[in-house]
Design an enzyme around this catalytic site. Structure first.
Site, PDB file in Angstrom:
ATOM      1  N   ASP A  66       0.769  -1.185  -0.084  1.00 32.97           N
ATOM      2  CA  ASP A  66      -0.078   0.126  -0.271  1.00 32.97           C
ATOM      3  C   ASP A  66       0.959   1.150   0.023  1.00 32.97           C
ATOM      4  OD1 ASP A  66       0.948  -0.084   2.542  1.00 32.97           O
ATOM      5  OD2 ASP A  66      -1.138  -0.124   3.608  1.00 32.97           O
ATOM      6  N   SER A  67       2.218   0.977   0.129  1.00 33.32           N
ATOM      7  CA  SER A  67       3.028   2.166  -0.162  1.00 33.32           C
ATOM      8  C   SER A  67       2.706   2.769  -1.597  1.00 33.32           C
ATOM      9  CB  SER A  67       4.815   1.797  -0.217  1.00 33.32           C
ATOM     10  OG  SER A  67       4.705   0.494  -0.948  1.00 33.32           O
ATOM     11  N   ASP A 109      -1.208  -6.205  -0.050  1.00 35.66           N
ATOM     12  CA  ASP A 109      -1.481  -5.657   1.194  1.00 35.66           C
ATOM     13  C   ASP A 109      -2.880  -5.533   1.439  1.00 35.66           C
ATOM     14  OD1 ASP A 109       0.172  -4.758   3.091  1.00 35.66           O
ATOM     15  OD2 ASP A 109       1.162  -3.086   1.934  1.00 35.66           O
ATOM     16  N   LYS A 138      -1.064  -9.527   3.241  1.00 35.68           N
ATOM     17  CA  LYS A 138      -0.043  -8.838   4.324  1.00 35.68           C
ATOM     18  C   LYS A 138      -1.133  -7.880   5.256  1.00 35.68           C
ATOM     19  CE  LYS A 138       3.373  -5.730   3.904  1.00 35.68           C
ATOM     20  NZ  LYS A 138       2.878  -4.762   4.955  1.00 35.68           N
ATOM     21  N   GLU A 140      -1.106  -5.251   9.090  1.00 37.06           N
ATOM     22  CA  GLU A 140      -0.112  -4.943  10.046  1.00 37.06           C
ATOM     23  C   GLU A 140      -0.510  -4.970  11.403  1.00 37.06           C
ATOM     24  OE1 GLU A 140       0.360  -0.761   9.118  1.00 37.06           O
ATOM     25  OE2 GLU A 140       1.264  -1.086   7.026  1.00 37.06           O
ATOM     26  N   GLU A 207       9.804  -3.818  10.312  1.00 37.22           N
ATOM     27  CA  GLU A 207      10.449  -2.499   9.637  1.00 37.22           C
ATOM     28  C   GLU A 207      10.771  -1.669  10.536  1.00 37.22           C
ATOM     29  OE1 GLU A 207       7.389  -0.946   6.961  1.00 37.22           O
ATOM     30  OE2 GLU A 207       8.508   1.075   6.558  1.00 37.22           O
TER      31      GLU A 207
HETATM   32  O1  KIV Z   1       3.522  -1.050   1.533  1.00 33.75           O
HETATM   33  C1  KIV Z   1       4.860  -1.570   1.565  1.00 33.75           C
HETATM   34  O2  KIV Z   1       5.381  -1.319   0.395  1.00 33.75           O
HETATM   35  C2  KIV Z   1       5.193  -2.250   2.607  1.00 33.75           C
HETATM   36  C3  KIV Z   1       6.890  -2.363   2.812  1.00 33.75           C
HETATM   37  C4  KIV Z   1       7.386  -0.918   2.944  1.00 33.75           C
HETATM   38  C5  KIV Z   1       7.317  -3.373   3.484  1.00 33.75           C
HETATM   39  O3  KIV Z   1       4.597  -2.567   3.517  1.00 33.75           O
END
Ligand code: KIV
Length: 291
Positions: A66-67, A109, A138, A140, A207
């Site tokens: 989600d970056s 994510d 994934k 968090e 992280e």
């Molecule tokens: O969203 C993302 O790219 C991430 C990475 C920074 C691990 O969670």
């Protein structure tokens, strides 16, 4: 009749020269890699072409992170990213991979607000990402997420946890800073990591966690492979945001990033150099890239 997809002018698809053959990455293969001490090389990807190039460069896992809220959408944080955005980018990445060799393990994510409400909401959101082509999802955090992880894993959804700096809760954390520096925080991280492994998580992003603590947690988690970002070289694998490792930004390079485009003739070469450095244990260098 001509196959127009074989002559697509934009992007790099299909590959001009045969790619080195590679068995698809799967959970059993990731376990085998861990057992023989081979580091896992992961990058983020958000579109078809970069995903295909990363696959050709030998990257093991791609995280549709989600970056993308920051690097693709120009947002100040990941908080505004929707599940629909994540499905769109996951589908794009997977289409790109299918047009090359498709050997990469793809992690989707779960964005902010798509799993916090209930375990049932988490299953619905995870199913959408899996139907978009992800192999694993994934999410968090520790604490309450442990039961959500167990619920997903019991329903056949592979899960990657994410501890330390968790960008979706950046406002609660008070900024993008190293986590686990004091004893209480470090103890909490150890407890959360073990609980996630017990719940069935098979991967765990750490992280911005001090290198010594990340290495200690890694040693405690034989069944859950730690993937570090800004957490030193003692984890089972590494991940970087693709734009960062290609030097595509106007700002200061974060301490934990190396620009692999320096000295590389192409993006594919830069990604291959990243894979080689992760596998050889020369990236990250704890003296330069960690706390
Ligand atoms: O969203 C993302 O790219 C991430 C990475 C920074 C691990 O969670």
């Amino acid at each position: 009749m001509t196959d127009i997809t074989a002559h697509t002018p934009y992007g790099t698809l299909p590959a001009a020269a045969p790619l080195p053959p590679r068995r698809p990455i799967s959970l059993p293969r990731l376990h085998e890699m861990r057992e023989r001490g081979e580091k896992i090389a992961m990058l983020t990807a958000y579109d078809a072409t970069f995903a295909a190039v990363a696959d050709a460069a030998g990257v093991d896992c791609l995280l549709v992170g989600d970056s993308l809220g920051m690097v693709c959408q120009g947002r100040p944080s990941t908080v505004g990213v929707s599940l629909q955005d994540m499905c769109y980018h996951t589908e794009s990445v997977v289409r790109g991979l299918r047009r090359v060799q498709g050997t990469v393990w793809v992690i989707g994510d779960l964005p902010f607000g798509s799993y916090q409400e209930s375990r049932e909401q988490a299953v619905r959101s995870a199913a959408a990402l899996m139907q978009a082509g992800a192999h694993m999802v994934k999410l968090e955090g520790g604490g309450w997420t442990v039961e959500t992880v167990r619920f997903l894993v019991e329903r056949g959804i592979p899960v990657c946890g994410h501890l330390g700096l968790t960008p979706q809760t950046v406002h609660a954390l008070g900024g993008y800073r190293v986590q686990g520096r004091n004893d209480a925080q470090a103890q909490q991280l150890r407890r959360d990591a073990l609980a996630l492994q017990d719940a069935g998580a098979t991967m765990l992003v750490l992280e911005m966690v001090p290198a010594a603590l990340a290495a200690e947690i890694t040693a405690q988690l034989p069944r859950c492979h730690t993937i570090g970002i800004g957490s030193g070289n003692g984890t089972a694998g590494q991940v970087l945001v693709m734009h960062d490792m290609l030097g595509i930004h106007l700002g200061k390079t974060p301490k934990f990033v190396r620009n692999f485009m320096e000295g590389a003739a192409s993006v594919r070469d830069a990604m291959a150099a990243y894979v080689a450095a992760v596998k050889a244990g020369t990236f990250p260098d704890n003296a330069m890239h960690a706390w």
